[in-house]
Scaffold this motif. Structure first.
Motif, PDB file in Angstrom:
ATOM      1  N   ALA A   1       0.535  -1.478  -0.229  1.00 37.06           N
ATOM      2  CA  ALA A   1      -0.197   0.416  -0.621  1.00 37.06           C
ATOM      3  C   ALA A   1       0.981   1.206  -0.318  1.00 37.06           C
ATOM      4  CB  ALA A   1      -0.799  -0.007   0.966  1.00 37.06           C
ATOM      5  N   PHE A   2       1.876   1.176   0.719  1.00 37.68           N
ATOM      6  CA  PHE A   2       2.498   2.849   0.752  1.00 37.68           C
ATOM      7  C   PHE A   2       3.524   2.972  -0.404  1.00 37.68           C
ATOM      8  CE2 PHE A   2       7.109   3.838   1.624  1.00 37.68           C
ATOM      9  CZ  PHE A   2       7.015   5.112   1.986  1.00 37.68           C
ATOM     10  N   VAL A   3       4.149   1.481  -0.851  1.00 35.76           N
ATOM     11  CA  VAL A   3       4.373   1.679  -2.313  1.00 35.76           C
ATOM     12  C   VAL A   3       3.771   2.082  -3.880  1.00 35.76           C
ATOM     13  CG1 VAL A   3       5.575   0.453  -4.325  1.00 35.76           C
ATOM     14  CG2 VAL A   3       5.893  -0.570  -2.229  1.00 35.76           C
ATOM     15  N   ILE A   4       2.367   2.005  -3.548  1.00 34.15           N
ATOM     16  CA  ILE A   4       2.063   2.352  -4.522  1.00 34.15           C
ATOM     17  C   ILE A   4       1.146   3.011  -4.596  1.00 34.15           C
ATOM     18  CG2 ILE A   4      -1.037   2.204  -5.387  1.00 34.15           C
ATOM     19  CD1 ILE A   4      -0.349  -1.609  -4.740  1.00 34.15           C
ATOM     20  N   LEU A   5       0.976   3.794  -3.082  1.00 34.65           N
ATOM     21  CA  LEU A   5       0.402   5.143  -2.611  1.00 34.65           C
ATOM     22  C   LEU A   5       1.633   5.985  -3.298  1.00 34.65           C
ATOM     23  CD1 LEU A   5      -1.329   4.926   0.395  1.00 34.65           C
ATOM     24  CD2 LEU A   5      -2.578   5.194  -0.991  1.00 34.65           C
ATOM     25  N   TYR A   6       2.935   5.661  -2.775  1.00 35.54           N
ATOM     26  CA  TYR A   6       3.737   6.412  -3.034  1.00 35.54           C
ATOM     27  C   TYR A   6       3.250   7.668  -4.555  1.00 35.54           C
ATOM     28  CZ  TYR A   6       8.242   8.703  -3.874  1.00 35.54           C
ATOM     29  OH  TYR A   6       9.587   9.500  -4.342  1.00 35.54           O
ATOM     30  N   LYS A   7       4.251   5.879  -5.471  1.00 40.27           N
ATOM     31  CA  LYS A   7       3.526   5.393  -6.916  1.00 40.27           C
ATOM     32  C   LYS A   7       2.365   6.954  -7.181  1.00 40.27           C
ATOM     33  CE  LYS A   7       4.226   2.328 -10.945  1.00 40.27           C
ATOM     34  NZ  LYS A   7       4.696   1.320 -11.026  1.00 40.27           N
ATOM     35  N   VAL A   8       1.494   6.808  -7.035  1.00 39.20           N
ATOM     36  CA  VAL A   8       0.627   7.242  -6.992  1.00 39.20           C
ATOM     37  C   VAL A   8       0.401   9.266  -6.979  1.00 39.20           C
ATOM     38  CG1 VAL A   8      -2.271   7.701  -6.983  1.00 39.20           C
ATOM     39  CG2 VAL A   8      -1.756   5.142  -6.937  1.00 39.20           C
ATOM     40  N   PHE A   9       1.101   9.188  -5.679  1.00 36.53           N
ATOM     41  CA  PHE A   9       1.209  10.837  -5.343  1.00 36.53           C
ATOM     42  C   PHE A   9       2.699  11.206  -6.414  1.00 36.53           C
ATOM     43  CE2 PHE A   9       5.088  13.036  -3.358  1.00 36.53           C
ATOM     44  CZ  PHE A   9       4.454  13.943  -3.016  1.00 36.53           C
ATOM     45  N   TYR A  10       3.562  10.890  -6.707  1.00 34.78           N
ATOM     46  CA  TYR A  10       4.392  11.206  -7.833  1.00 34.78           C
ATOM     47  C   TYR A  10       3.994  11.242  -8.908  1.00 34.78           C
ATOM     48  CZ  TYR A  10       9.128  11.465 -10.805  1.00 34.78           C
ATOM     49  OH  TYR A  10       9.823  12.159 -10.836  1.00 34.78           O
ATOM     50  N   LEU A  11       3.208   9.830  -9.151  1.00 42.40           N
ATOM     51  CA  LEU A  11       2.677  10.596 -10.809  1.00 42.40           C
ATOM     52  C   LEU A  11       2.112  10.611 -10.987  1.00 42.40           C
ATOM     53  CD1 LEU A  11       3.107   5.990 -12.117  1.00 42.40           C
ATOM     54  CD2 LEU A  11       4.201   8.120 -12.774  1.00 42.40           C
ATOM     55  N   THR A  12       0.821  11.596 -10.325  1.00 48.43           N
ATOM     56  CA  THR A  12      -0.020  12.222 -10.159  1.00 48.43           C
ATOM     57  C   THR A  12       0.559  14.300 -10.351  1.00 48.43           C
ATOM     58  OG1 THR A  12      -1.640  10.829  -8.737  1.00 48.43           O
ATOM     59  CG2 THR A  12      -1.989  13.511  -8.765  1.00 48.43           C
ATOM     60  N   LYS A  13       1.972  14.093  -8.950  1.00 44.26           N
ATOM     61  CA  LYS A  13       2.539  15.389  -9.291  1.00 44.26           C
ATOM     62  C   LYS A  13       3.203  15.500 -10.646  1.00 44.26           C
ATOM     63  CE  LYS A  13       4.585  18.199  -6.416  1.00 44.26           C
ATOM     64  NZ  LYS A  13       5.066  18.250  -5.222  1.00 44.26           N
ATOM     65  N   GLU A  14       3.270  14.370 -11.255  1.00 46.12           N
ATOM     66  CA  GLU A  14       4.416  14.567 -12.500  1.00 46.12           C
ATOM     67  C   GLU A  14       3.057  14.761 -13.435  1.00 46.12           C
ATOM     68  OE1 GLU A  14       8.168  14.345 -13.759  1.00 46.12           O
ATOM     69  OE2 GLU A  14       7.731  14.710 -11.530  1.00 46.12           O
ATOM     70  N   ARG A  15       2.100  14.492 -13.504  1.00 42.94           N
ATOM     71  CA  ARG A  15       1.201  14.423 -14.271  1.00 42.94           C
ATOM     72  C   ARG A  15       0.307  15.881 -13.942  1.00 42.94           C
ATOM     73  NH1 ARG A  15      -1.951  10.798 -13.203  1.00 42.94           N
ATOM     74  NH2 ARG A  15      -1.494   9.207 -13.867  1.00 42.94           N
ATOM     75  N   GLN A  16       0.780  16.551 -13.272  1.00 39.74           N
ATOM     76  CA  GLN A  16      -0.278  18.188 -12.854  1.00 39.74           C
ATOM     77  C   GLN A  16       1.549  18.949 -13.502  1.00 39.74           C
ATOM     78  OE1 GLN A  16      -1.015  17.569  -8.687  1.00 39.74           O
ATOM     79  NE2 GLN A  16      -2.320  16.972  -8.748  1.00 39.74           N
ATOM     80  N   LEU A  17       2.214  18.694 -13.333  1.00 33.35           N
ATOM     81  CA  LEU A  17       3.788  19.454 -13.731  1.00 33.35           C
ATOM     82  C   LEU A  17       3.449  19.268 -15.799  1.00 33.35           C
ATOM     83  CD1 LEU A  17       6.266  21.004 -13.301  1.00 33.35           C
ATOM     84  CD2 LEU A  17       7.553  18.696 -13.541  1.00 33.35           C
ATOM     85  N   ASN A  18       3.424  18.216 -16.176  1.00 33.28           N
ATOM     86  CA  ASN A  18       3.132  18.206 -17.686  1.00 33.28           C
ATOM     87  C   ASN A  18       1.631  19.151 -17.766  1.00 33.28           C
ATOM     88  OD1 ASN A  18       5.053  16.967 -17.471  1.00 33.28           O
ATOM     89  ND2 ASN A  18       4.186  14.712 -17.161  1.00 33.28           N
ATOM     90  N   ILE A  19       0.918  18.899 -17.045  1.00 29.83           N
ATOM     91  CA  ILE A  19       0.116  20.126 -17.694  1.00 29.83           C
ATOM     92  C   ILE A  19       0.203  21.096 -17.685  1.00 29.83           C
ATOM     93  CG2 ILE A  19      -2.818  20.404 -16.859  1.00 29.83           C
ATOM     94  CD1 ILE A  19      -3.320  17.415 -16.142  1.00 29.83           C
ATOM     95  N   LYS A  20       0.496  21.743 -15.890  1.00 23.38           N
ATOM     96  CA  LYS A  20       1.422  23.241 -16.176  1.00 23.38           C
ATOM     97  C   LYS A  20       2.037  23.499 -17.157  1.00 23.38           C
ATOM     98  CE  LYS A  20       3.754  25.798 -13.207  1.00 23.38           C
ATOM     99  NZ  LYS A  20       4.711  25.396 -11.590  1.00 23.38           N
TER     100      LYS A  20
END
Length: 514
Positions: free
Chosen positions: A325-344
């Motif tokens: 759960a920790f690994v998946i949550l970190y991955k989701v957190f990181y990929l979400t942030k990267e996706r938001q950055l790419n949109i920005k």
């Protein structure tokens, strides 16, 4: 291929900035380059260097010219792989040492390097002013983004040392060390899959017989949507290390050993997949498989005396699910942030496209240009072809930030800025001081900057006798505020058109020179 070219541009510029010891964070480098309308062209690099005040010269230079300059440079290559490389120093044309996209130092014979060289280079040098203004804050943000990962690594190291201190290394080394090695390799693969730079991943790319990138990007590296084998590897090794560290019964140890045998088919599949299907080897993957195979061999040795219990199984499941759960949550957190950055970045890139900007600018009503008038404060080039009319207020916090951004634009030679303030009698002394300093731009800017630096400018006043100069400027100000239909401050016009609301003054830096 274009994606690889874009990654190459960011990586090489970051390497050059790091080599020159210029204080610019990696996030800033990426954001500035990727949001440029012409990214990944050389113009996007040069415009970024302008912002960071890096001394540079982009020119067509022969190999002999480059040797004579004795300066670090970014070279453009006509190659299917690397498009840009950073050469810290060129001693001779016979041998070229350069940094590639992965930050590796490579050496190439001149007869192999120069035929790929397009003839275009960017010579680089550092000045005392080089760097970004908010480096410390941006650097802290970089570190904050990586903090969950580093905290995980620190936690693993602490668990290892606690284990050693409690149970002793010699007697349990055979259990714990292979798992630590497997965990390190899994962690490197996990970071590599997220495109987070880490030294261990470079090991694989240095080898000639395989590529981690090719294996990780293949279909076989994904278990199902969103979950990769590297995620499973991290979960497996952390869970088993924790269970060994907290084991209280022989059943706990037995179930850890048994788990290694259960995951053995994964190792066999991975080896077969790399050998026969994808026909490429990943050294980090092989390290993981060897660690699992070693664990499985222990199962065969200890199998006759193994004891299992329901409590140990429940302990295994709780630990495994918690870590996964920790690994998946970190991955989701990181990929979400990267996706938001790419949109920005895509949004910024669209905003900074001059065609889009000019179309949006001309949607509104055009006002006639303000003529030269002694009642108006003027900054910059009085003959500039880009005229910015800035309607401000002395007692306005947003106007303070607007003025700072306008001053930053004065580095552009083609700009003329007309400053028009709301005139109030309580500001008459300040207005008279500004009038006296109008022919000294440095003093004029300092007077306004000092005024705006006061904490409570909404309530600051300097009363004095209202002069004729103030009355004339007040009259001109009221007329122009009405003529341009200004209802709030700050309001900015560019060559008679109101600046679109989606833009900020700082965006003009990317547009006016274009």
């Amino acid at each position: 291929m274009k994606h690889l070219e874009e990654e190459n541009t960011v990586a090489v510029v970051a390497r050059a900035i790091d080599y020159l010891k210029i204080l610019v964070s990696f996030t800033s480098i990426k954001e500035r380059l990727v949001s440029h309308p012409d990214y990944p062209s050389l113009k996007s690099i040069c415009d970024s260097f302008d912002e960071w005040k890096v001394l540079y010269q982009a020119a067509r230079l022969s190999p002999t010219d480059l040797v004579d300059t004795n300066a670090p440079f970014i070279a453009h290559l006509n190659d299917n792989g690397e498009k840009l490389v950073f050469v810290p120093k060129l001693g001779s044309i016979e041998n070229v040492k350069f940094f590639d996209s992965l930050g590796r130092i490579k050496s190439s014979k001149g007869v192999d390097f120069w035929p790929k060289y397009s003839g275009v280079s960017i010579l680089l040098a550092r000045s005392q002013e080089s760097g970004e203004k908010n480096f410390k804050m941006n650097r802290q943000e970089d570190m904050l983004n990586a903090s969950p990962l580093f905290l995980t690594i620190i936690a693993i190291v602490l668990i290892f040392f606690l284990f050693v201190s409690e149970k002793g290394l010699p007697s349990h080394a055979i259990n714990i060390i292979p798992k630590m090695v497997g965990l390190a390799a899994s962690l490197a693969l996990f970071l590599f899959s997220l495109k987070i730079k880490n030294p261990a991943a470079h090991i694989c790319e240095r080898l000639q017989f395989g590529s981690c990138k090719k294996v990780i990007a293949s279909k076989g590296a994904t278990l199902f949507a969103g979950l990769s084998w590297s995620d499973v590897g991290i979960t497996y090794f952390i869970s088993t290390i924790l269970l060994i560290a907290i084991a209280t019964t022989s059943s706990d140890k037995s179930i850890v050993t048994g788990l290694s045998f259960i995951v053995l088919p994964f190792s066999i599949f991975s080896l077969y997949y790399q050998w026969k299907i994808i026909k490429s080897w990943c050294i980090l993957c092989l390290i993981v498989q060897l660690a699992i195979l070693f664990d499985a061999s222990l199962f065969l040795i200890k199998f006759p005396g193994m004891q299992l219990s329901l409590a140990s199984l429940i302990k295994l499941l709780i630990t495994g699910f918690s870590i996964s759960a920790f690994v998946i949550l970190y991955k989701v957190f990181y990929l979400t942030k990267e996706r938001q950055l790419n949109i920005k970045l895509e949004h910024q890139k669209l905003k900074r496209n001059p065609v889009v900007f000019n179309q949006l600018l001309r949607v509104g009503k055009k006002f006639d240009a303000i003529p030269h008038n002694q009642s108006i404060f003027i900054l910059g080039n009085q003959e500039g072809n880009v005229v910015i009319d800035a309607f401000l207020n002395f007692n306005c916090n947003p106007c303070r930030e607007a003025f700072k951004a306008l001053v930053a634009l004065l580095e552009i030679q083609s700009i003329r800025i007309n400053l028009l303030f709301v005139m109030k009698p309580e500001n008459s002394v300040l207005v008279d001081r500004l009038s006296a300093a109008q022919n000294d731009q440095g003093l004029f800017i300092a007077l306004i900057s000092n005024w705006y630096e006061q904490e409570e400018i909404n309530h600051v006043t300097i009363w004095g006798e209202v002069s004729e100069n103030f009355r004339e400027r007040e009259k001109a100000s009221v007329f122009l505020f009405q003529r341009f239909e200004v209802k709030a401050t700050p309001t900015i016009f560019i060559n008679g058109y109101m600046m679109p609301s989606i833009y900020q003054i700082s965006d003009l830096t990317y547009l006016i020179n274009r």
